[in-house]
Structure formats: structure tokens, C-alpha cells
Design a protein around this motif. Sequence first.
Motif, mmCIF file in Angstrom:
data_model
loop_
_atom_site.group_PDB
_atom_site.id
_atom_site.type_symbol
_atom_site.label_atom_id
_atom_site.label_comp_id
_atom_site.label_asym_id
_atom_site.label_seq_id
_atom_site.Cartn_x
_atom_site.Cartn_y
_atom_site.Cartn_z
ATOM 1 N N ASN A 366 0.721 -1.397 -0.085
ATOM 2 C CA ASN A 366 0.063 0.079 0.006
ATOM 3 C C ASN A 366 0.857 1.293 0.093
ATOM 4 O O ASN A 366 1.652 1.502 1.073
ATOM 5 C CB ASN A 366 -0.948 0.159 1.183
ATOM 6 C CG ASN A 366 -1.755 1.100 1.265
ATOM 7 O OD1 ASN A 366 -1.689 1.964 0.743
ATOM 8 N ND2 ASN A 366 -3.344 0.595 1.702
ATOM 9 N N LYS A 367 0.658 2.114 -1.003
ATOM 10 C CA LYS A 367 1.599 3.308 -1.055
ATOM 11 C C LYS A 367 0.895 4.293 -0.281
ATOM 12 O O LYS A 367 1.623 5.479 0.011
ATOM 13 C CB LYS A 367 1.353 3.687 -2.620
ATOM 14 C CG LYS A 367 2.276 2.678 -3.565
ATOM 15 C CD LYS A 367 2.280 3.234 -5.074
ATOM 16 C CE LYS A 367 2.883 2.434 -5.837
ATOM 17 N NZ LYS A 367 2.845 2.817 -7.426
ATOM 18 N N TYR A 368 -0.392 4.400 0.021
ATOM 19 C CA TYR A 368 -1.115 5.525 0.848
ATOM 20 C C TYR A 368 -1.544 4.779 2.232
ATOM 21 O O TYR A 368 -2.926 4.838 2.429
ATOM 22 C CB TYR A 368 -2.156 5.966 0.074
ATOM 23 C CG TYR A 368 -1.970 6.189 -1.616
ATOM 24 C CD1 TYR A 368 -1.013 7.285 -1.741
ATOM 25 C CD2 TYR A 368 -2.102 5.227 -2.430
ATOM 26 C CE1 TYR A 368 -0.672 7.626 -3.027
ATOM 27 C CE2 TYR A 368 -1.952 5.504 -3.903
ATOM 28 C CZ TYR A 368 -0.919 6.758 -4.066
ATOM 29 O OH TYR A 368 -0.663 6.830 -5.286
ATOM 30 N N PRO A 369 -0.783 4.365 3.200
ATOM 31 C CA PRO A 369 -1.381 3.872 4.356
ATOM 32 C C PRO A 369 -1.954 4.669 5.104
ATOM 33 O O PRO A 369 -2.955 4.758 5.845
ATOM 34 C CB PRO A 369 -0.030 3.132 4.983
ATOM 35 C CG PRO A 369 1.105 3.885 4.568
ATOM 36 C CD PRO A 369 0.671 4.120 3.013
ATOM 37 N N GLU A 370 -1.585 6.083 5.232
ATOM 38 C CA GLU A 370 -2.205 7.104 5.946
ATOM 39 C C GLU A 370 -3.441 7.462 5.536
ATOM 40 O O GLU A 370 -4.544 7.595 6.354
ATOM 41 C CB GLU A 370 -1.274 8.517 5.957
ATOM 42 C CG GLU A 370 -0.023 8.087 6.767
ATOM 43 C CD GLU A 370 1.043 8.018 5.455
ATOM 44 O OE1 GLU A 370 2.239 7.820 5.984
ATOM 45 O OE2 GLU A 370 0.808 7.482 4.202
ATOM 46 N N ALA A 371 -3.905 7.659 4.089
ATOM 47 C CA ALA A 371 -5.134 7.824 3.662
ATOM 48 C C ALA A 371 -6.007 6.616 3.791
ATOM 49 O O ALA A 371 -7.171 6.916 4.047
ATOM 50 C CB ALA A 371 -4.967 8.158 2.061
ATOM 51 N N THR A 372 -5.521 5.395 3.700
ATOM 52 C CA THR A 372 -6.336 4.116 3.830
ATOM 53 C C THR A 372 -6.696 4.164 5.373
ATOM 54 O O THR A 372 -8.165 3.749 5.612
ATOM 55 C CB THR A 372 -5.284 2.916 3.800
ATOM 56 O OG1 THR A 372 -4.844 2.960 2.149
ATOM 57 C CG2 THR A 372 -6.320 1.893 3.749
ATOM 58 N N MET A 373 -6.015 4.637 6.365
ATOM 59 C CA MET A 373 -6.500 4.675 7.759
ATOM 60 C C MET A 373 -7.598 5.819 7.816
ATOM 61 O O MET A 373 -8.531 5.337 8.727
ATOM 62 C CB MET A 373 -5.337 4.844 8.721
ATOM 63 C CG MET A 373 -5.696 4.724 10.273
ATOM 64 S SD MET A 373 -6.460 3.268 10.575
ATOM 65 C CE MET A 373 -5.388 2.043 10.475
#
Length: 531
Positions: A366-373
Motif C-alpha cells: 500500500n502506497k497510501y497507508p495514512e489515507a487508507t487509515m
Amino acid sequence: MKRKWGTVLLSTLVVSGLMLTACNSNTPSTGKENADKPKANDAKSVSSAGFPITQQPIKLKMFTRTAPVNGPFKDMPVFKDYEKMSNIQVEWIEAPTDGFNEKKNLLFASNELPDALYRSGLTQLEAIKYGTGGQLIPLEKLIDSYAPNLKKLMDTYPEIRSGITTPEGHIYAIPGIVTVNSARTDKRWINQAWLQKLNLKVPETTDELYEVLKAFRDKDPNGNGKQDEIPMTARSDKLSIVTQMAGSFGLDLQFGYNINLENDKVNIWMGSDRNKELLMYLNKLYSEKLLDQDLFTQKEAQYLAKQGSGNTGFFFDQTNNPMLDTKVNDQYIGIAPFKGPHGDRLQSNAAPIARDFGAFAITPVNKYPEATMRWIDYFYSDEGSTLLRFGRQGENYELRDGIPYYTAAFLATGNQSKITPYAGGGAPHLISEKVASYINPKQVQEAQKQLDPFMPKVKYAPPMFDEQTAQKINVLRNDIDKYYEEQSTKFIVGALSFDKWGEFQATLKKMKIDELQQLYQATYDNLKKQK
């Protein structure tokens, strides 16, 4: 907060009236919030509050389980609307409930990982295995920085954090959280129309249940002149019938396993005399065709159809939804657990507040873990959970005293299960009193009242072991659980004589069930020290 490993004491008191502040994540982004938004050329920047989550659109791949009642996730209003709100598009990799675990295991074995796993049903052992193995990323820092709703729940109910945190302080998966008691256990539904027609009273004991089921089989309660009634049925997965009936034989389910706690001693009861009595009872029901002959082969869709047919005498389910969908709900009432041969009467299969462990996890691709959270955190607010469970206001639901209810017009379509991923269980979100109107109507509330006096006073959630212990547990349970399920099934259907019980016990010992018991005992001892 100091992180503690192990399990947490859970009471079975109803926790109601939880009203969470959505930390402004449910309000349009204006003014000061705009300063926190990402730059137009930086999709990895994540807004600290409000929507969209990222200024530039991003795409995520999520692997998910679909229940038979679900429609395609891409067509659900919640995900269509949330994509517009969040600027995050999700490509769903769907796998049906039947065979889901095999596909999930293959996904990790092949290392062909999605960005996240949604409604993934990860076990504690899987979370430890894949987390320490680098196939899942730690989430604790992401939760602290990007999940205000989830963090507030974890602060309000410390047992949530303790139940999902490893001894090393890592969180590899987050649960579905249930603060309404009736969503934490299956109800016991009996066909009151058949009872009335046959002039029978509600069974109170296992012996009385046997007599009632015989009447259901022999006395044509549906009035069609055929012996086609199904006296009793249950789900086919993981010996559901055993866990449903265990409490009548003095068998509890502590630590999410076949465990009794007696005078601070852990007792894994799989080879016990009490379990033999339980299996012999179930064998009697099965051999006399009082228990569904398709019990161990039927699919989930078949089981739900039997609930809605009105031609089933007794079954187990959390809600009355399948009955409502076919308008046979008036035939059924919820009843109390049965008193067993030794006077035991326990609703043993109640779940903890963090009911659905491993509901969501993020992988290292996942390149966007912050956005995913931030994406998943919205569903741990009442507003986000309302969207997930009820769809669109006006079109699918209306508010009554601040509580969402499906509109009569939408209920008439029968499409409730098609618009939401919560149907089928295990979705990562909050189930509070405020969003539980569909699964907690009056009929379900009345059924839960029958169970409340018999809910366990103490409930230990499945533990998060350290990696070394988890590996030992995994090795031991892989063999023991498979053997126990196979042999118990044979005992119930009559393919294995109870004359072989001694051999069954001896094989469990050879598989080191005593060592497994000692590992759980050490967990319990450590928990006591932390009090």
C-alpha cells in the motif's frame, strides 16, 4: 497509555447510548481545514480532518469477503458516495463466504497482496503470523495520527486496544466494534406457530427440546400432510451446532476457544466427559432426523433460506432479517438456553465488544497507508456507520429521533442486504445503539432478554500471544482443531462409534493438547498479574 498484551475481562452488561463525536470528519472542509489539505500535486498528503481525504484521487485494491445476500460492492451506495467524499477509489477483489479462508490463505502464500483486507476475518494467529512476517504493517501509529474515531473508541473501551495489541506493542489488524449487547450473540428462534398448533410449551431443558423436535417431525405442524418439516438446523461451519449447545452441558468458550475456567484453572474440554455427553446428545438428534441432515454440507445461502421458509422448527441467528425478508417472522420467538442434564444453562457463545477481530488490515504494498487509515476510520463514527449500514438518507432510510430506519418503500424492495457490506457480518465499523435499528428491532430485543440472565459474567477475548508462543499455538491448533472437527462430525452423524472415545482422547493427548492447555494457562496467569 501503557500497552498490555493478553486478553481482557469483558462483562456482558448492555453498553448503550454510545454517542461518538466524529472528530469533525463528518463535516465539510472549510476555512482552517483547507490549510491541512494536501497540495494538488501531492496525492500522498492526507488532510487531518474533513473531506476529501486526499486532494488528488488515489486508487486502492481491497480483498474482501462477500456474503450470499450481498450485491457487488462496487454498486453499493456507501462506496459510491464515499468515493466522491474521500477522493479514494476502491477496486474490490471479492471472494464468497464459502471457500473464503482458502482464498485468503492462497493470497498470503503467493504473496500477491492487495493494498488492504476488508472484512477479512483474520484470526489472532494469522495477524501475528503475517504481521511478524512482514505481510501486514503495524497500525498503532497510524491509528494515533489518522483514526480519531477509532482511537476514541479504544480509549473509551481499553479492552479493545489490549485485545488487539501484541506483546511487542503492535496492532496488525483492527476489529469490528459492537457496543450493543444483542449484536454479540445468536438468538435461539423457535417456531411458536408450530408450538401453538401442537399444544406444546416452550422447551426449558434438553430433554424437553428432544420431545418438541419429535413432535415437529411427526405431527405435521405445517399442515401439508407430508413429513417435510426441518425440526432443527444450524450453520455448517466450524461445528457451530456444538458451540451453540455447549452451555447446556457446562461448557464455556473462553479465550475464543473450547475452554472452561474453573478455580483459576484452564480446562480445554474437547476430550472431556461433558463434551462426550454433548456429542452423544447431538448424535441422538441427528440419527433420529431431528437435526438437519444437511447440517455439515449446506451452504450459507441454504441455511438462510431455511430460516425464511417458515418450515424450520428451531435455529440460531443473531437477527430476524431472513424471517423479515420472507414475512414469516411472526411464526418465531426467541427463547432461553436449555438446562442440561447437570443443571447447566449458559449462553456460552457471546462475543466481546471487539467482536470481529481482524476485520481490516493494511499490507506493505500500500502506497497510501495514512489515507487508507483515514478512509476506514470514518466507519467508526456514528455518521460513517449509518452510511455503511443504511445507505442514502431519503432514498434508503429516514431519521426518527436521530435514529436511522429503513423507509417503508425501501423495505418493500427487499434489497436491504444488497446495498450494505454489513449484511453477512464481520465488517470493520461501529455497531452502537444509534445504528442498530435494523438488527435490533423489538423482536430481536425480546429474544435477547431471554438470553441476558444466562450470558457469561466474565468473558475473556482471544489472546494476542508473543510471536514464539503464537507459533507454538498455531502448530498445535492446526492439527488438534482439524482432528477435533473431523472426529466430532463423525461422532454426531454416527460414522464413528462412541466406543472409540478412549482412542479419541488418547490421540488428543498425542497431539499435545496438554501443552496447548498450559500455554493458555500461562496467558490467564499473566492476565491475573496485570489486574
